[in-house]
Scaffold this motif. Structure first.
Motif, PDB file in Angstrom:
ATOM      1  N   LYS A  61      -4.782  -1.438  -9.095  1.00 25.33           N
ATOM      2  CA  LYS A  61      -3.362  -2.784  -8.381  1.00 25.33           C
ATOM      3  C   LYS A  61      -4.527  -2.270  -6.552  1.00 25.33           C
ATOM      4  O   LYS A  61      -3.726  -1.136  -5.384  1.00 25.33           O
ATOM      5  N   PRO A  62      -5.901  -3.422  -6.764  1.00 29.67           N
ATOM      6  CA  PRO A  62      -6.064  -2.942  -5.632  1.00 29.67           C
ATOM      7  C   PRO A  62      -5.620  -3.223  -3.931  1.00 29.67           C
ATOM      8  O   PRO A  62      -4.752  -4.513  -3.812  1.00 29.67           O
ATOM      9  N   ILE A  63      -6.078  -3.150  -2.617  1.00 30.33           N
ATOM     10  CA  ILE A  63      -5.681  -3.449  -1.483  1.00 30.33           C
ATOM     11  C   ILE A  63      -7.062  -3.596  -0.971  1.00 30.33           C
ATOM     12  O   ILE A  63      -7.474  -2.411  -0.196  1.00 30.33           O
ATOM     13  N   ILE A  64      -7.430  -4.237  -0.653  1.00 30.90           N
ATOM     14  CA  ILE A  64      -8.340  -4.542   0.333  1.00 30.90           C
ATOM     15  C   ILE A  64      -7.466  -4.387   1.861  1.00 30.90           C
ATOM     16  O   ILE A  64      -7.218  -5.574   2.643  1.00 30.90           O
ATOM     17  N   VAL A  65      -8.585  -4.024   3.019  1.00 29.53           N
ATOM     18  CA  VAL A  65      -8.993  -3.505   4.430  1.00 29.53           C
ATOM     19  C   VAL A  65      -9.968  -4.195   4.978  1.00 29.53           C
ATOM     20  O   VAL A  65     -10.706  -3.522   4.909  1.00 29.53           O
ATOM     21  N   ASP A 161       5.877  -5.705  -2.500  1.00 29.40           N
ATOM     22  CA  ASP A 161       6.148  -7.016  -3.113  1.00 29.40           C
ATOM     23  C   ASP A 161       5.534  -7.112  -4.014  1.00 29.40           C
ATOM     24  O   ASP A 161       4.885  -7.959  -5.130  1.00 29.40           O
ATOM     25  N   LEU A 162       3.835  -7.854  -3.284  1.00 28.39           N
ATOM     26  CA  LEU A 162       2.571  -8.219  -3.262  1.00 28.39           C
ATOM     27  C   LEU A 162       1.709  -8.195  -4.725  1.00 28.39           C
ATOM     28  O   LEU A 162       1.924  -8.446  -5.811  1.00 28.39           O
ATOM     29  N   LEU A 163       2.096  -6.352  -4.420  1.00 35.11           N
ATOM     30  CA  LEU A 163       1.483  -6.006  -6.043  1.00 35.11           C
ATOM     31  C   LEU A 163       2.231  -6.236  -7.240  1.00 35.11           C
ATOM     32  O   LEU A 163       1.737  -6.255  -8.690  1.00 35.11           O
ATOM     33  N   PHE A 167      -0.499 -10.188  -6.901  1.00 36.71           N
ATOM     34  CA  PHE A 167      -0.832 -10.499  -5.974  1.00 36.71           C
ATOM     35  C   PHE A 167      -2.150  -9.519  -5.667  1.00 36.71           C
ATOM     36  O   PHE A 167      -1.791  -8.137  -5.705  1.00 36.71           O
ATOM     37  N   LEU A 168      -3.379 -10.189  -4.855  1.00 39.93           N
ATOM     38  CA  LEU A 168      -4.633  -8.849  -3.944  1.00 39.93           C
ATOM     39  C   LEU A 168      -3.955  -9.228  -3.140  1.00 39.93           C
ATOM     40  O   LEU A 168      -4.447  -9.906  -2.065  1.00 39.93           O
ATOM     41  N   PRO A 169      -3.290  -8.064  -2.102  1.00 39.93           N
ATOM     42  CA  PRO A 169      -3.677  -8.221  -0.635  1.00 39.93           C
ATOM     43  C   PRO A 169      -4.564  -7.627   0.072  1.00 39.93           C
ATOM     44  O   PRO A 169      -5.795  -6.847  -0.517  1.00 39.93           O
TER      45      PRO A 169
END
Length: 298
Positions: A61-65, A161-163, A167-169
Protein backbone atom coordinates in the motif's frame (compact mmCIF):
# COMPACT_ATOMS: atom_id res chain seq x y z
CA UNK A 1 17.97 -21.52 -27.89
CA UNK A 2 20.01 -22.52 -24.83
CA UNK A 3 21.06 -18.89 -24.29
CA UNK A 4 17.42 -17.79 -24.43
CA UNK A 5 16.49 -20.46 -21.91
CA UNK A 6 19.25 -19.30 -19.55
CA UNK A 7 17.90 -15.75 -19.70
CA UNK A 8 14.39 -16.99 -18.97
CA UNK A 9 15.65 -19.02 -16.00
CA UNK A 10 17.43 -15.93 -14.62
CA UNK A 11 14.16 -14.01 -14.80
CA UNK A 12 12.43 -16.84 -12.95
CA UNK A 13 15.13 -16.79 -10.25
CA UNK A 14 14.60 -13.06 -9.76
CA UNK A 15 10.87 -13.63 -9.26
CA UNK A 16 11.49 -16.48 -6.81
CA UNK A 17 13.95 -14.31 -4.84
CA UNK A 18 11.29 -11.61 -4.56
CA UNK A 19 8.59 -14.02 -3.32
CA UNK A 20 9.36 -13.96 0.44
CA UNK A 21 9.48 -10.15 0.41
CA UNK A 22 6.16 -9.96 -1.43
CA UNK A 23 4.67 -12.32 1.17
CA UNK A 24 6.12 -10.39 4.10
CA UNK A 25 4.99 -6.96 2.97
CA UNK A 26 1.60 -7.88 1.53
CA UNK A 27 -0.94 -5.19 2.61
CA UNK A 28 1.79 -3.23 4.42
CA UNK A 29 2.08 0.54 3.99
CA UNK A 30 5.22 1.99 2.39
CA UNK A 31 5.82 5.76 2.24
CA UNK A 32 8.11 6.90 -0.57
CA UNK A 33 9.62 10.38 -0.39
CA UNK A 34 10.32 11.31 -3.98
CA UNK A 35 12.52 14.23 -5.00
CA UNK A 36 15.99 15.22 -6.17
CA UNK A 37 17.48 14.36 -9.56
CA UNK A 38 15.15 11.40 -10.04
CA UNK A 39 12.33 13.93 -10.28
CA UNK A 40 13.98 16.22 -12.84
CA UNK A 41 15.00 13.44 -15.25
CA UNK A 42 12.01 12.19 -17.27
CA UNK A 43 13.31 8.64 -17.74
CA UNK A 44 14.16 8.24 -14.05
CA UNK A 45 10.79 9.73 -13.16
CA UNK A 46 9.02 7.07 -15.20
CA UNK A 47 11.15 4.34 -13.59
CA UNK A 48 10.25 5.49 -10.09
CA UNK A 49 6.55 5.61 -10.92
CA UNK A 50 6.75 2.15 -12.50
CA UNK A 51 8.43 0.82 -9.35
CA UNK A 52 5.81 2.30 -7.02
CA UNK A 53 3.00 1.07 -9.27
CA UNK A 54 4.47 -2.44 -9.27
CA UNK A 55 4.71 -2.36 -5.47
CA UNK A 56 1.00 -1.61 -5.35
CA UNK A 57 0.11 -4.32 -7.83
CA UNK A 58 1.98 -7.00 -5.82
CA UNK A 59 0.21 -6.10 -2.59
CA UNK A 60 1.95 -3.13 -0.97
CA UNK A 61 0.00 0.00 0.00
CA UNK A 62 2.27 2.81 -1.23
CA UNK A 63 1.97 6.52 -0.46
CA UNK A 64 4.12 8.99 -2.41
CA UNK A 65 5.21 12.26 -0.79
CA UNK A 66 6.96 14.43 -3.35
CA UNK A 67 9.09 17.52 -3.36
CA UNK A 68 9.62 20.07 -6.09
CA UNK A 69 12.65 22.02 -4.94
CA UNK A 70 14.47 22.49 -8.24
CA UNK A 71 11.30 23.37 -10.13
CA UNK A 72 10.31 25.85 -7.42
CA UNK A 73 13.74 27.51 -7.60
CA UNK A 74 13.43 27.76 -11.40
CA UNK A 75 10.07 29.51 -11.14
CA UNK A 76 11.30 31.81 -8.37
CA UNK A 77 14.08 32.84 -10.76
CA UNK A 78 11.59 33.44 -13.58
CA UNK A 79 9.80 36.11 -11.53
CA UNK A 80 13.11 37.85 -10.79
CA UNK A 81 13.62 36.57 -7.25
CA UNK A 82 16.60 34.69 -5.88
CA UNK A 83 16.09 31.43 -3.99
CA UNK A 84 17.38 31.69 -0.41
CA UNK A 85 18.07 28.85 2.00
CA UNK A 86 18.89 28.83 5.71
CA UNK A 87 20.21 25.53 7.11
CA UNK A 88 18.81 23.71 4.08
CA UNK A 89 15.31 25.21 4.41
CA UNK A 90 13.84 27.49 1.76
CA UNK A 91 13.14 31.05 2.96
CA UNK A 92 9.49 31.40 1.95
CA UNK A 93 7.87 34.81 1.77
CA UNK A 94 4.25 35.22 0.63
CA UNK A 95 5.12 35.41 -3.08
CA UNK A 96 7.45 32.41 -2.87
CA UNK A 97 4.70 30.47 -1.08
CA UNK A 98 2.32 31.15 -3.97
CA UNK A 99 4.94 29.94 -6.45
CA UNK A 100 5.69 26.82 -4.38
CA UNK A 101 2.01 25.90 -4.15
CA UNK A 102 1.55 26.37 -7.90
CA UNK A 103 4.62 24.29 -8.80
CA UNK A 104 3.86 21.51 -6.32
CA UNK A 105 0.30 21.33 -7.66
CA UNK A 106 1.58 20.88 -11.22
CA UNK A 107 4.09 18.22 -10.13
CA UNK A 108 1.38 16.45 -8.14
CA UNK A 109 -1.04 16.13 -11.03
CA UNK A 110 1.76 15.09 -13.40
CA UNK A 111 2.60 12.18 -11.10
CA UNK A 112 -1.09 11.26 -10.84
CA UNK A 113 -1.28 11.08 -14.64
CA UNK A 114 1.82 8.89 -14.85
CA UNK A 115 0.44 6.40 -12.32
CA UNK A 116 -2.96 6.25 -13.98
CA UNK A 117 -1.34 5.64 -17.39
CA UNK A 118 -0.05 2.41 -15.85
CA UNK A 119 -3.54 1.30 -14.88
CA UNK A 120 -3.51 2.17 -11.17
CA UNK A 121 -5.93 4.64 -9.58
CA UNK A 122 -4.16 7.59 -7.96
CA UNK A 123 -5.39 10.63 -6.05
CA UNK A 124 -3.23 13.72 -5.71
CA UNK A 125 -3.76 15.87 -2.64
CA UNK A 126 -1.90 18.54 -0.73
CA UNK A 127 -1.61 18.63 3.03
CA UNK A 128 -4.30 21.34 3.00
CA UNK A 129 -6.95 18.94 1.68
CA UNK A 130 -9.19 17.73 4.48
CA UNK A 131 -6.74 19.19 7.00
CA UNK A 132 -4.29 16.37 6.28
CA UNK A 133 -1.23 18.27 7.54
CA UNK A 134 -1.59 20.79 10.37
CA UNK A 135 1.50 22.87 11.02
CA UNK A 136 3.13 25.41 13.28
CA UNK A 137 5.62 27.97 11.96
CA UNK A 138 9.06 26.38 11.76
CA UNK A 139 12.04 28.44 12.90
CA UNK A 140 15.59 27.70 11.76
CA UNK A 141 17.78 27.98 14.85
CA UNK A 142 15.43 30.67 16.13
CA UNK A 143 15.35 32.55 12.81
CA UNK A 144 12.03 33.34 11.13
CA UNK A 145 12.23 32.02 7.56
CA UNK A 146 8.66 32.83 6.53
CA UNK A 147 5.91 30.41 5.59
CA UNK A 148 7.78 27.21 6.42
CA UNK A 149 5.76 24.71 8.43
CA UNK A 150 6.60 22.18 11.11
CA UNK A 151 4.06 19.31 11.03
CA UNK A 152 2.25 19.01 14.36
CA UNK A 153 -0.63 16.74 13.33
CA UNK A 154 -1.47 14.32 10.51
CA UNK A 155 -5.07 13.26 9.90
CA UNK A 156 -4.24 9.69 8.93
CA UNK A 157 -7.91 8.80 8.29
CA UNK A 158 -7.79 10.60 4.92
CA UNK A 159 -4.92 8.38 3.77
CA UNK A 160 -6.42 5.21 5.25
CA UNK A 161 -9.68 5.90 3.38
CA UNK A 162 -7.84 6.33 0.08
CA UNK A 163 -5.77 3.18 0.61
CA UNK A 164 -8.80 1.09 1.59
CA UNK A 165 -10.58 2.24 -1.58
CA UNK A 166 -7.63 1.05 -3.67
CA UNK A 167 -6.19 4.48 -4.48
CA UNK A 168 -2.51 5.38 -4.46
CA UNK A 169 -2.25 8.70 -2.55
CA UNK A 170 0.25 11.26 -3.87
CA UNK A 171 0.86 14.05 -1.37
CA UNK A 172 2.24 17.55 -1.97
CA UNK A 173 3.99 18.89 1.18
CA UNK A 174 1.85 21.93 1.91
CA UNK A 175 -0.07 22.47 5.15
CA UNK A 176 -2.11 24.99 7.11
CA UNK A 177 -1.76 26.42 10.59
CA UNK A 178 -4.56 27.10 13.07
CA UNK A 179 -5.28 30.42 11.28
CA UNK A 180 -5.62 28.57 7.93
CA UNK A 181 -2.50 30.24 6.53
CA UNK A 182 -0.61 28.16 3.95
CA UNK A 183 2.88 26.84 4.68
CA UNK A 184 5.54 25.05 2.66
CA UNK A 185 6.82 21.89 4.37
CA UNK A 186 10.17 20.20 3.82
CA UNK A 187 9.23 17.02 1.92
CA UNK A 188 11.44 14.83 4.13
CA UNK A 189 9.67 16.16 7.23
CA UNK A 190 6.25 15.59 5.65
CA UNK A 191 7.10 12.03 4.61
CA UNK A 192 8.43 11.21 8.08
CA UNK A 193 5.34 12.64 9.81
CA UNK A 194 3.00 10.74 7.47
CA UNK A 195 4.92 7.46 7.88
CA UNK A 196 4.66 7.73 11.67
CA UNK A 197 0.96 8.64 11.57
CA UNK A 198 -0.10 5.74 9.32
CA UNK A 199 2.18 3.18 11.00
CA UNK A 200 4.11 2.53 7.80
CA UNK A 201 6.15 -0.62 7.59
CA UNK A 202 8.69 1.18 5.42
CA UNK A 203 9.78 4.76 4.76
CA UNK A 204 11.99 5.27 1.71
CA UNK A 205 13.97 8.42 0.92
CA UNK A 206 15.02 8.73 -2.72
CA UNK A 207 18.10 10.97 -2.69
CA UNK A 208 21.03 12.06 -4.85
CA UNK A 209 23.58 9.91 -2.98
CA UNK A 210 24.11 6.15 -2.82
CA UNK A 211 23.28 6.01 0.87
CA UNK A 212 25.17 6.64 4.09
CA UNK A 213 28.96 6.78 4.50
CA UNK A 214 31.03 7.04 7.66
CA UNK A 215 33.35 9.20 5.54
CA UNK A 216 31.80 10.45 2.30
CA UNK A 217 35.26 10.79 0.70
CA UNK A 218 35.99 7.12 1.42
CA UNK A 219 33.68 4.95 -0.69
CA UNK A 220 34.75 1.83 1.25
CA UNK A 221 33.05 3.29 4.36
CA UNK A 222 29.56 2.75 2.90
CA UNK A 223 26.99 1.60 5.49
CA UNK A 224 24.42 -0.83 4.12
CA UNK A 225 22.58 -1.38 7.39
CA UNK A 226 22.60 0.16 10.87
CA UNK A 227 20.33 0.32 13.91
CA UNK A 228 18.61 3.43 15.21
CA UNK A 229 21.05 3.56 18.14
CA UNK A 230 24.03 3.32 15.80
CA UNK A 231 22.50 6.13 13.72
CA UNK A 232 22.15 8.26 16.87
CA UNK A 233 25.82 7.61 17.66
CA UNK A 234 26.79 8.78 14.17
CA UNK A 235 24.70 11.93 14.56
CA UNK A 236 26.19 12.71 17.99
CA UNK A 237 29.74 12.05 16.78
CA UNK A 238 29.50 14.92 14.31
CA UNK A 239 30.63 12.68 11.44
CA UNK A 240 27.41 13.22 9.50
CA UNK A 241 26.85 16.72 8.17
CA UNK A 242 25.14 18.76 5.48
CA UNK A 243 21.78 17.73 4.12
CA UNK A 244 22.20 14.16 5.35
CA UNK A 245 22.00 15.21 9.02
CA UNK A 246 18.31 16.25 9.11
CA UNK A 247 17.48 13.25 6.89
CA UNK A 248 19.14 10.86 9.34
CA UNK A 249 17.36 12.56 12.25
CA UNK A 250 14.08 11.93 10.42
CA UNK A 251 15.08 8.28 9.92
CA UNK A 252 15.77 7.63 13.60
CA UNK A 253 12.64 9.53 14.63
CA UNK A 254 10.53 7.34 12.33
CA UNK A 255 12.04 4.12 13.70
CA UNK A 256 11.46 5.24 17.30
CA UNK A 257 7.83 6.00 16.44
CA UNK A 258 6.92 2.60 15.04
CA UNK A 259 8.13 2.59 11.42
CA UNK A 260 9.79 -0.81 10.92
CA UNK A 261 12.46 0.07 8.34
CA UNK A 262 13.78 3.27 6.78
CA UNK A 263 15.75 3.16 3.52
CA UNK A 264 18.01 5.81 1.97
CA UNK A 265 18.39 5.11 -1.75
CA UNK A 266 20.02 6.75 -4.75
CA UNK A 267 17.04 7.78 -6.87
CA UNK A 268 19.35 8.17 -9.88
CA UNK A 269 19.74 4.38 -10.08
CA UNK A 270 17.04 2.90 -12.32
CA UNK A 271 14.56 0.75 -10.35
CA UNK A 272 16.41 1.36 -7.07
CA UNK A 273 13.20 0.70 -5.11
CA UNK A 274 12.78 -2.79 -6.51
CA UNK A 275 16.47 -3.61 -6.08
CA UNK A 276 16.41 -2.57 -2.42
CA UNK A 277 13.14 -4.20 -1.43
CA UNK A 278 13.09 -7.40 -3.48
CA UNK A 279 16.73 -8.56 -3.46
CA UNK A 280 18.86 -10.03 -0.68
CA UNK A 281 21.75 -7.60 -1.10
CA UNK A 282 19.83 -4.34 -1.54
CA UNK A 283 21.64 -1.26 -2.85
CA UNK A 284 21.14 1.54 -0.30
CA UNK A 285 21.29 2.10 3.45
CA UNK A 286 18.64 0.57 5.70
CA UNK A 287 18.01 1.89 9.22
CA UNK A 288 16.34 -0.67 11.47
CA UNK A 289 15.10 -0.92 15.06
CA UNK A 290 17.62 -2.11 17.65
CA UNK A 291 15.65 -5.32 18.23
CA UNK A 292 14.85 -5.98 14.55
CA UNK A 293 14.73 -9.56 13.32
CA UNK A 294 17.31 -9.87 10.56
CA UNK A 295 16.11 -13.22 9.20
CA UNK A 296 14.56 -11.40 6.25
CA UNK A 297 16.83 -8.41 5.91
CA UNK A 298 14.94 -6.03 3.65
Amino acid sequence: MEKDMQQLLKKAEVLIEALPYIQKFNRKIIVVKYGGSAMSNEELQKNVIKDVTLLKLVGFKPIIVHGGGKAISNWVGKVGKEAQFVNGLRVTDEETMEIAEMVLGRVNKSLVSMVQELGVKAVGISGKDGGLLKVDKKLSNGQDIGFVGDVKKVDAKILYDLLENDFLPIVAPIGMDDNFDTYNINADDAACAIAKAVGADKLVFLTDVEGLYRDFEDKSSFISRLTASEADDLINSGIIGGGMLPKLNNCTSAIKNGVSRVHILDGRVPHCLLLEIFTKQGIGTAIIADDDDLTLCN
